[in-house]
Design a protein around this motif. Structure first.
Motif, PDB file in Angstrom:
ATOM      1  N   ILE A  52       2.643  20.901  -0.857  1.00 14.22           N
ATOM      2  CA  ILE A  52       3.743  19.989  -0.270  1.00 14.22           C
ATOM      3  C   ILE A  52       3.468  18.513  -0.362  1.00 14.22           C
ATOM      4  CG2 ILE A  52       5.218  19.760   1.813  1.00 14.22           C
ATOM      5  CD1 ILE A  52       4.761  22.838   2.542  1.00 14.22           C
ATOM      6  N   VAL A  53       4.101  17.736  -0.707  1.00 15.56           N
ATOM      7  CA  VAL A  53       3.757  16.360  -0.746  1.00 15.56           C
ATOM      8  C   VAL A  53       4.476  15.240   0.133  1.00 15.56           C
ATOM      9  CG1 VAL A  53       2.992  14.387  -2.189  1.00 15.56           C
ATOM     10  CG2 VAL A  53       2.730  16.692  -3.131  1.00 15.56           C
ATOM     11  N   GLY A  54       4.210  14.585   0.814  1.00 11.52           N
ATOM     12  CA  GLY A  54       4.826  13.547   1.477  1.00 11.52           C
ATOM     13  C   GLY A  54       4.259  12.086   1.281  1.00 11.52           C
ATOM     14  N   ALA A  55       4.904  11.180   1.009  1.00  8.47           N
ATOM     15  CA  ALA A  55       4.451   9.830   0.886  1.00  8.47           C
ATOM     16  C   ALA A  55       5.172   8.734   1.374  1.00  8.47           C
ATOM     17  CB  ALA A  55       4.531   9.620  -0.630  1.00  8.47           C
ATOM     18  N   HIS A 103       2.502   0.708   7.710  1.00  8.48           N
ATOM     19  CA  HIS A 103       2.428   1.980   8.535  1.00  8.48           C
ATOM     20  C   HIS A 103       2.240   3.380   7.606  1.00  8.48           C
ATOM     21  CE1 HIS A 103       2.886  -0.863  11.935  1.00  8.48           C
ATOM     22  NE2 HIS A 103       3.957  -1.111  11.524  1.00  8.48           N
ATOM     23  N   CYS A 104       1.797   3.157   6.649  1.00  5.21           N
ATOM     24  CA  CYS A 104       2.159   4.171   5.595  1.00  5.21           C
ATOM     25  C   CYS A 104       1.216   5.382   6.120  1.00  5.21           C
ATOM     26  CB  CYS A 104       1.477   3.717   4.175  1.00  5.21           C
ATOM     27  SG  CYS A 104      -0.221   3.354   4.094  1.00  5.21           S
ATOM     28  N   ARG A 105       0.155   5.185   6.886  1.00  7.23           N
ATOM     29  CA  ARG A 105      -0.693   6.574   7.447  1.00  7.23           C
ATOM     30  C   ARG A 105       0.231   7.149   8.219  1.00  7.23           C
ATOM     31  NH1 ARG A 105      -6.305   3.375   8.414  1.00  7.23           N
ATOM     32  NH2 ARG A 105      -4.729   1.865   9.697  1.00  7.23           N
ATOM     33  N   PHE A 120       8.673  18.256  -1.158  1.00  8.85           N
ATOM     34  CA  PHE A 120       8.209  16.822  -1.429  1.00  8.85           C
ATOM     35  C   PHE A 120       9.216  16.033  -0.669  1.00  8.85           C
ATOM     36  CE2 PHE A 120      10.784  17.428  -5.140  1.00  8.85           C
ATOM     37  CZ  PHE A 120      11.462  16.155  -5.024  1.00  8.85           C
ATOM     38  N   GLN A 121       8.580  14.757  -0.178  1.00 14.22           N
ATOM     39  CA  GLN A 121       9.503  14.141   0.541  1.00 14.22           C
ATOM     40  C   GLN A 121       9.066  12.481   0.530  1.00 14.22           C
ATOM     41  OE1 GLN A 121      12.707  14.662   1.590  1.00 14.22           O
ATOM     42  NE2 GLN A 121      12.701  12.478   1.762  1.00 14.22           N
ATOM     43  N   THR A 122       9.632  11.569   0.611  1.00 14.90           N
ATOM     44  CA  THR A 122       9.298  10.120   0.890  1.00 14.90           C
ATOM     45  C   THR A 122       9.779   9.767   2.418  1.00 14.90           C
ATOM     46  OG1 THR A 122      11.005   9.170  -0.358  1.00 14.90           O
ATOM     47  CG2 THR A 122       9.091   9.397  -1.730  1.00 14.90           C
ATOM     48  N   TYR A 123       9.157   8.710   2.982  1.00 16.21           N
ATOM     49  CA  TYR A 123       9.510   8.321   4.132  1.00 16.21           C
ATOM     50  C   TYR A 123      10.839   7.645   4.044  1.00 16.21           C
ATOM     51  CZ  TYR A 123       9.556   6.047   8.648  1.00 16.21           C
ATOM     52  OH  TYR A 123       9.686   5.668  10.005  1.00 16.21           O
ATOM     53  N   SER A 129       0.859  -1.056   0.006  1.00 18.79           N
ATOM     54  CA  SER A 129       0.177   0.049  -0.014  1.00 18.79           C
ATOM     55  C   SER A 129       0.901   1.163   0.041  1.00 18.79           C
ATOM     56  CB  SER A 129      -0.794  -0.006   1.198  1.00 18.79           C
ATOM     57  OG  SER A 129      -1.633  -1.109   1.326  1.00 18.79           O
ATOM     58  N   CYS A 130       0.280   2.282  -0.714  1.00 18.07           N
ATOM     59  CA  CYS A 130       0.990   3.606  -0.692  1.00 18.07           C
ATOM     60  C   CYS A 130       0.112   4.606  -0.291  1.00 18.07           C
ATOM     61  CB  CYS A 130       1.824   3.702  -2.145  1.00 18.07           C
ATOM     62  SG  CYS A 130       2.723   5.385  -2.222  1.00 18.07           S
ATOM     63  N   LEU A 131       0.547   5.762   0.299  1.00 16.91           N
ATOM     64  CA  LEU A 131      -0.342   6.959   0.610  1.00 16.91           C
ATOM     65  C   LEU A 131       0.441   8.083   0.356  1.00 16.91           C
ATOM     66  CD1 LEU A 131      -2.837   7.873   1.970  1.00 16.91           C
ATOM     67  CD2 LEU A 131      -1.623   7.813   4.214  1.00 16.91           C
ATOM     68  N   ALA A 132      -0.021   9.154  -0.235  1.00 18.44           N
ATOM     69  CA  ALA A 132       0.589  10.364  -0.531  1.00 18.44           C
ATOM     70  C   ALA A 132      -0.315  11.447   0.185  1.00 18.44           C
ATOM     71  CB  ALA A 132       0.870  10.725  -1.813  1.00 18.44           C
ATOM     72  N   LEU A 133       0.213  12.365   0.828  1.00 18.24           N
ATOM     73  CA  LEU A 133      -0.595  13.564   1.461  1.00 18.24           C
ATOM     74  C   LEU A 133      -0.207  14.754   0.763  1.00 18.24           C
ATOM     75  CD1 LEU A 133      -0.230  12.591   5.187  1.00 18.24           C
ATOM     76  CD2 LEU A 133      -2.197  12.219   3.878  1.00 18.24           C
TER      77      LEU A 133
END
Length: 672
Positions: free
Chosen positions: A374-377, A382-384, A401-404, A280-284
């Protein structure tokens, strides 16, 4: 419509219950009347039985009297007979006119021969015609009894005076025979008459009882039908009420899981209806300048902006298999449950999402809106939680922008939480205090003291003082900076009453908040600090908004406050702007002073700063002077004042946190 139906059924049920209750009371009244009649019938039976027994008893008494008429005590039996006749006569009068009688009658019960019972005889207990027949028969029997009594008395009188001849005896025997025969006939006739009347009454009462039982069954059936009808109504009301509740619950769920503004899923849907998997993938997506749109155009216009963003994202993600969520306010989320089959990496996808918002302007009500995102993914179970961490990192790293990045962010967050607790504890325990470090001239004489914030912590029986470099940046993240600043300023002004001059550091936050200027001015007036206080403005923080800095300096120079440019040489301030501000001091950055004995370039830079200061009429201050060699060289280059551990370390003026004798104190290792 269903609510109205439920109310109507409820009203019918209430009225039905009231009617059923009244009908039940009516049935109870009928049953009470029936029971009263049955009791009255039973009492009538007892009276009839009493009358029959009285007749039989009277006949028995006559027989005994006649048998014992030759005995000497025959007169006693006559008196007894007379008393019994009087009792029966009195009872008949009571039955005729109504009243209370006491009846002793035989019972058909094991071990019991007679029942003594008091009966309140109503006037109409026995039918008047039947009663007259019974009374007439009794009067005739009593009359015959009196006649026999008279004959016996006459015989006793003649016998007493020895005048009883054979002729008189014969005549008396004949008269007694005639009267006794008539008496026996009357008693038999009376007994038959009473039995006939009683039998007739029994038949009538049995018929009435049968009718009463039939009527009772009919009423009971009506009552049971009423109860059934009422229960059916209650069941119908419960059914419609349940259906209404289910519909309301469905509507609430729709509001809970579907955003009424955009028509997208809400955060509750993500939290409760979706279980992330490994793929699963989540982007805010956070709209950076959305707050300014609300301030300028209002909430209704901002709602239209959110709708347009939702429509654009929906159109772009229509065939991607992703779920679009309006997370809250100005944050949208893009969630993908299954493993992504495309060729883009997560970072490429979040850049694409960012471009969807920023790549094309929004035109709403004829107004051109330029949005920044601004995007964080994050990806995984635990993607949430991790997407939030990535979003915060995207806000601070400047990229947008940033990935975990795994455990690194989690450790940083844990450190922030720990420091937040330590700062809160220091505030609650009043362990925030100023240290003072002297600024001296070339002759090592103190010119003024700089106030430096510290936090006192007691650990292992000794005090340790935390320097601002350890906690101030975290306090700005956690929102505790303003509270620390207020405590620091109040303590500094309070403890500096007896100092000739002192200085405090002013950063970008203080300059950007005009309300804070009023607090500063209030403290200056309260502690009479005009001409004594210097504001040290940090060059690398504050000079991004030159107009605000100039306004700030102008206002406080009117209060005779000296201005120092702190860490001068570390930023990129225009020299022309610095000249226009006309500061009183230029504090040369410590990184330059530390390399003064090692690098000739630093010497030339210090000489240039000294020359610039003299041109402006300002004094120069060398920070981080840690040894004699640096001090002598800076002095030869023309620096006016000096500050550093070579002269004195920062120390507290207020002895509230001074440890008792025998305890060690770490005062920190920097002069910041």
């Amino acid at each position: 419509m269903k609510n109205r139906r439920v109310r109507v059924i409820g009203l019918i049920g209430v009225f039905g219950f009231i009617l059923l209750f009244l009908f039940h009371l009516h049935i109870l009244k009928i049953l009470e009347e029936g029971n009263r009649k049955l009791l009255e019938t039973n009492d009538r039976y007892i009276v009839y039985q009493y009358l029959i027994n009285s007749l039989q008893n009277l006949e028995s008494r006559f027989d005994k009297t006649l048998i014992l008429s030759r005995a000497d005590n025959a007169e006693f039996y006559l008196k007894n007979l007379n008393r019994r006749i009087d009792q029966i006569t009195q009872t008949l009068k009571t039955i005729e006119h109504g009243g209370l009688i006491t009846i002793r009658t035989p019972l058909n019960l094991p071990g019991s021969d007679y029942l003594t019972k008091e009966i309140q005889v109503p006037r109409d207990m026995i039918d008047p015609g039947n009663l007259n027949d019974i009374l007439g028969g009794f009067l005739l029997v009593i009359q015959r009894s009196k006649e026999i009594k008279a004959l016996l008395q006459k015989r006793f009188a003649l016998q007493k005076h020895r005048a009883l001849t054979e002729k008189i005896k014969k005549q008396l025997r004949y008269e007694k025979f005639v009267i006794t025969k008539d008496l026996d006939a009357n008693i038999r006739r009376m007994t038959e008459n009473i039995n006939r009347i009683y039998y007739y009454d029994q038949q009538r009462v049995a018929a009435e009882k049968k009718d009463f039982e039939r009527m009772t069954r009919r009423y009971r059936l009506i009552e049971y039908f009423g109860f059934f009808f009422l229960i059916t109504l209650i069941g119908l009301e419960g059914y419609f009420y349940t259906q209404n509740l289910l519909k309301t619950n469905q509507q609430l769920n729709e509001k809970l899981y579907v955003d009424t503004l955009t028509g997208l899923y809400t955060r509750n849907y993500l939290d409760e209806k979706i279980t992330p998997q490994d793929q699963s993938c989540l982007a805010l997506i956070d709209l950076r300048n959305f707050g300014r749109i609300i301030s300028l155009f209002g909430t209704k216009f901002a709602d239209k902006v959110l709708k347009q963003i939702a429509l654009r994202l929906q159109a772009a993600l229509q065939e991607s298999g992703c779920t679009l969520i309006h997370f809250n306010g100005d944050i949208f989320a893009v969630y993908q449950q299954e493993e992504y089959k495309g060729t883009r990496s997560i970072e490429q996808r979040i850049k694409w999402l960012k471009k969807l918002i920023e790549g094309q302007d929004f035109i709403i009500d004829g107004i051109l809106i330029d949005l920044r995102a601004i995007v964080g993914a994050a990806q995984g179970v635990h993607c949430r939680e991790e997407a939030f961490i990535a979003l915060q990192e995207a806000k601070s790293n400047g990229k947008g922008f940033q990935t975990y990045q795994g455990a690194k962010y989690r450790r940083e967050l844990e450190d922030v939480l720990k420091w937040e607790r330590r700062i809160k504890q220091a505030i609650d325990k009043h362990q925030v205090l100023p240290f003072f470090q002297p600024v001296v001239n070339a002759e090592s004489q103190t010119v003024y003291h700089e106030a430096l914030i510290r936090i006192a912590e007691e650990k292992n029986s000794h005090f340790h003082y935390l320097c601002p470099g350890e906690f101030l940046h975290i306090a700005k993240q956690t929102g505790q900076y303003q509270e620390l600043l207020k405590i620091m300023l109040e303590e500094t002004f309070s403890q500096s009453r007896h100092l000739k001059k002192f200085s405090i550091n002013i950063g970008a936050w203080e300059i950007k908040n005009p309300d804070f200027w009023n607090e500063l001015e209030s403290l200056i007036r309260k502690y009479q600090a005009k001409g004594r206080v210097t504001f040290e403005i940090l060059e690398h923080e504050s000079f991004q908004d030159y107009e605000e800095v100039a306004h700030f300096i102008t206002r406080f120079k009117r209060l005779n406050v000296a201005i120092a440019i702190d860490d001068f040489g570390s930023g990129y301030s225009s020299l022309q702007r610095v000249l226009n501000l006309r500061p009183d001091y230029l504090k040369i950055d410590g990184s330059i002073i530390r390399k003064l004995t090692e690098d000739s370039t630093e010497k030339e830079l210090v000489a240039l700063i000294v020359g610039l200061a003299r041109t402006m009429g300002a004094k120069t201050v060398a920070e981080f002077v840690e040894n004699r060699e640096i001090f002598e060289l800076a002095k030869r280059l023309g620096v006016d004042y000096f500050q550093g551990y070579y002269f004195a370390a920062p120390t507290p003026m207020n002895q509230r946190f001074t440890p008792p004798p025998g305890r060690k104190v770490n005062r920190g290792t920097t002069g910041v």
